[in-house]
Design a protein around this motif. Structure first.
Motif, mmCIF file in Angstrom:
data_model
loop_
_atom_site.group_PDB
_atom_site.id
_atom_site.type_symbol
_atom_site.label_atom_id
_atom_site.label_comp_id
_atom_site.label_asym_id
_atom_site.label_seq_id
_atom_site.Cartn_x
_atom_site.Cartn_y
_atom_site.Cartn_z
ATOM 1 N N HIS A 33 0.840 -1.196 0.000
ATOM 2 C CA HIS A 33 0.000 0.000 0.000
ATOM 3 C C HIS A 33 0.881 1.254 0.000
ATOM 4 C CE1 HIS A 33 -3.617 2.373 0.817
ATOM 5 N NE2 HIS A 33 -2.959 3.001 1.784
ATOM 6 N N ASP A 88 2.597 1.440 -3.411
ATOM 7 C CA ASP A 88 1.633 1.872 -4.430
ATOM 8 C C ASP A 88 1.390 3.378 -4.380
ATOM 9 O OD1 ASP A 88 1.377 -0.683 -5.302
ATOM 10 O OD2 ASP A 88 -0.544 -1.079 -4.312
ATOM 11 N N HIS A 89 1.599 3.951 -3.225
ATOM 12 C CA HIS A 89 1.412 5.396 -3.115
ATOM 13 C C HIS A 89 2.698 6.165 -3.413
ATOM 14 C CE1 HIS A 89 -2.472 4.357 -1.514
ATOM 15 N NE2 HIS A 89 -2.813 5.633 -1.482
ATOM 16 N N SER A 96 3.913 9.397 6.294
ATOM 17 C CA SER A 96 2.798 8.460 6.108
ATOM 18 C C SER A 96 2.959 7.289 7.054
ATOM 19 C CB SER A 96 2.761 7.976 4.658
ATOM 20 O OG SER A 96 2.405 9.042 3.803
ATOM 21 N N THR A 137 3.940 11.947 -5.492
ATOM 22 C CA THR A 137 4.132 12.030 -6.943
ATOM 23 C C THR A 137 5.541 12.520 -7.176
ATOM 24 O OG1 THR A 137 3.114 14.193 -6.763
ATOM 25 C CG2 THR A 137 1.748 12.407 -7.591
ATOM 26 N N ARG A 190 0.023 9.331 2.343
ATOM 27 C CA ARG A 190 -0.017 10.348 1.307
ATOM 28 C C ARG A 190 0.415 9.753 -0.031
ATOM 29 N NH1 ARG A 190 3.887 15.653 1.248
ATOM 30 N NH2 ARG A 190 2.959 16.655 -0.585
ATOM 31 N N ARG A 191 -0.193 10.245 -1.098
ATOM 32 C CA ARG A 191 0.266 9.804 -2.421
ATOM 33 C C ARG A 191 1.433 10.677 -2.825
ATOM 34 N NH1 ARG A 191 -1.142 6.523 -5.984
ATOM 35 N NH2 ARG A 191 -3.161 6.099 -5.043
ATOM 36 N N HIS A 196 5.795 5.597 -2.250
ATOM 37 C CA HIS A 196 6.864 5.686 -1.251
ATOM 38 C C HIS A 196 8.006 4.725 -1.569
ATOM 39 C CE1 HIS A 196 4.667 8.375 1.485
ATOM 40 N NE2 HIS A 196 3.581 7.759 1.005
#
Lengths: 343, 343
Positions: free
Chosen positions: A177, A180-181, A275, A342, A339-340, A183
């Motif tokens: 998870h 996927d974000h 996160s 980018t 947090r996502r 990190h």
DNA sequence: CTGTTAGCGCCTTCAT
DNA sequence: ATGAAGGCGCTAACAG
């Protein structure tokens, strides 16, 4: 109903009222065939006498107590209450009682050892949630030949069934998870070595990282005894690391509490500056701001399965079925603490 | 130690090894005087046989089981685990076992009633944490003449000892804290009517308000069944009230969880836009941001006192001492969820 | 101090 | 389908 301190009624009292023999009365209470007229007579007498079978007199005769011991570890978290209640609920529907003890190492050496108390009361089996130091107690239970089921993890060398979370999977899912974000700099808080469950979660964490080509710095894995204060300190160390991880996986309830507190006290914003995926803290997850993303164990199911396995062992004591090691999947409960990123 | 499925050793086995009579062996195990040489012989035999006294055979003879039942309510919160563990810890040092049951009203009507299970196992007494609906079960325990101690509150009409927080005082202290910080528009979340403890906290809340000349609007007192969702909904109602309170007192753990979640979900800042004093949620208080100010029950002490009272009743069953109603003080744990209002 | 005996409440042959 | 008798492991008289 008037308060009576009189000693409880027995078969003899029923005999006096009905004229039936003790054997017939016993048969009635054990579901064997009894003439309808006699059944009614017994029921009437029982109601009048407020009769209740004496379970341990029956135990003495039969050699089983229909009681199982539940051994709690020397530390507690909310998880354990659900375990106890879940087990009790299941077993009660099978007429089995639950004797709880906690393996607190209190100062009083005079105090009876928890397992000794259970064995002295001739429990038919023991369901244990072992702390690192409790495994020898369970071993003596195994040695006298009663079934033992452990919950959460199985101390190495213990000849018992076990029910637990699929810990490796849990570590993987939680970590994936984070990955996927976006990190790539990950940290983990896990328990001391020896406890299977925490080790499994770490293994899953590492496996997910490896699979994603993410390398984990040595000082990004913090081991701590399982309690809030150590979790807090460990998280503080992570936050102070040379290169601070952008996301952290906390492998247990207490560590999660400590980790969130550390984040808040550092003036960092959860889900923004750092996160976090926590563990097991469904209730906590509701009150943090933002809500915490947590991996949740299927506690009720774990309790029920442990009770079911125990009940099956008791139903068929001669069974030579080899030990079960049940690992159940949990699920990730999504909050907003991850947090996502980018790039 | 090799695993043995053989049935446990008995006095007879010791007799075979030592040549002593059963009575002498019994005396040894009951702390009466035995010749040193015989004592040693018994100890040697017991060690070799891995002997453990059979507690319920003894119970059958003596008429007491040295076991007490703990009855948990149909809902649970972390408070209850500490209660169980605290009771068990105390009683175990006195050689007393703890049989737990929860009064879950599960769908299965076939399932044995919790109190019936305890009574059938002839527990010497019952310590109960009553839910609103559980009081009749405890009443049947009282009616057969065993001591009953309730924790948290005493259902009206129940002839039992009780140990609880000083609820009125708790409500006062929490509320006074709000008043001292300049709040004059206060709200409260409390349980349904009937539960003493919640009512007491509300009484304390009202008393403190009255003493300070603060009037409470009707719709600023929200009653809810004790659970997180209702607490959430009730807090939402408070926040949506015509004139919103500036500070709220949540009278119980579950209500506190719901209240904090409601505040967060409303986009309000805890301790800024709305002040809150919670209840019992020590762990939660650590993870909210800012930390929650909570009134904390002396859980361990409550558990210990309940166990102590029970033990005293068992030690002196004929005592006609009238029932104890113990109310213990808690304390306010200061966080930052209460804002100082300057007018 | 030690041993003999009886019985706690219930269940299980074994007859009937 | 019912009854009589014995015994599960331990303890409380009582006698020695």
């Amino acid at each position: 109903m008037s308060k009576s301190t009189r000693s409880p009624a027995t078969y003899k009292d029923i005999q006096r009222l009905t004229g039936l023999s003790l054997a017939t009365i016993s048969k009635y209470y054990n579901g064997r065939n009894v003439l309808a007229s006699n059944r009614e007579a017994i029921e009437a007498a029982a109601a009048e006498l407020n009769y209740r079978p004496n379970a341990f007199a029956s135990s003495l005769r039969r050699g089983v107590t229909r009681t199982v011991g539940v051994l709690l570890p020397s530390f507690q978290n909310p998880f354990h209450l659900e375990i106890v209640v879940g087990i009790e609920k299941y077993l009660r529907t099978h007429g089995i009682g639950v004797l709880v003890t906690s393996n607190e190492q209190d100062g009083t050496p005079s105090s009876v050892n928890a397992v000794e108390l259970l064995l002295s009361r001739r429990v038919d089996g023991i369901i244990g949630v072992p702390a690192l130091s409790d495994s020898s107690a369970l071993a003596t239970a195994v040695s006298i030949g009663i079934p033992v089921v452990t919950v959460d993890w199985l101390p190495s060398g213990l000849d018992a069934d076990s029910v637990s979370l699929d810990n490796v999977q849990a570590g993987k899912v939680a970590t994936q998870h984070l990955i996927d974000h976006g990190h790539r700099t990950l940290g983990a808080l896990v328990g001391e070595e020896g406890m299977w469950s925490l080790q499994g979660r770490l293994d899953g964490f590492l496996a997910a990282a490896r699979a994603a080509g993410v390398t984990i710095a040595d000082d990004h894995i913090q081991r701590a005894p399982i309690n809030v204060d150590y979790g807090y300190a460990a998280m503080m160390r992570l936050l102070a690391a040379e290169t601070r991880p952008t996301a952290v996986f906390a492998g247990n309830y207490d560590l999660t509490v400590g980790a969130v507190a550390a984040v808040n006290d550092s003036g960092l914003r959860l889900g923004h500056d750092i996160s976090l995926v926590g563990f097991d803290s469904v209730e906590l997850a509701k009150v943090t701001s933002p809500k915490l993303t947590v991996y949740v164990q299927p506690v009720e199911q774990i309790a029920t399965e442990a009770a079911r396995i125990m009940n099956a062992r008791l139903d068929d004591p001669d069974s030579t079925t080899s030990h079960v090691m049940l690992e159940l999947p949990g699920h990730l409960q999504i909050g907003a603490s991850v947090r996502r990123l980018t790039d």
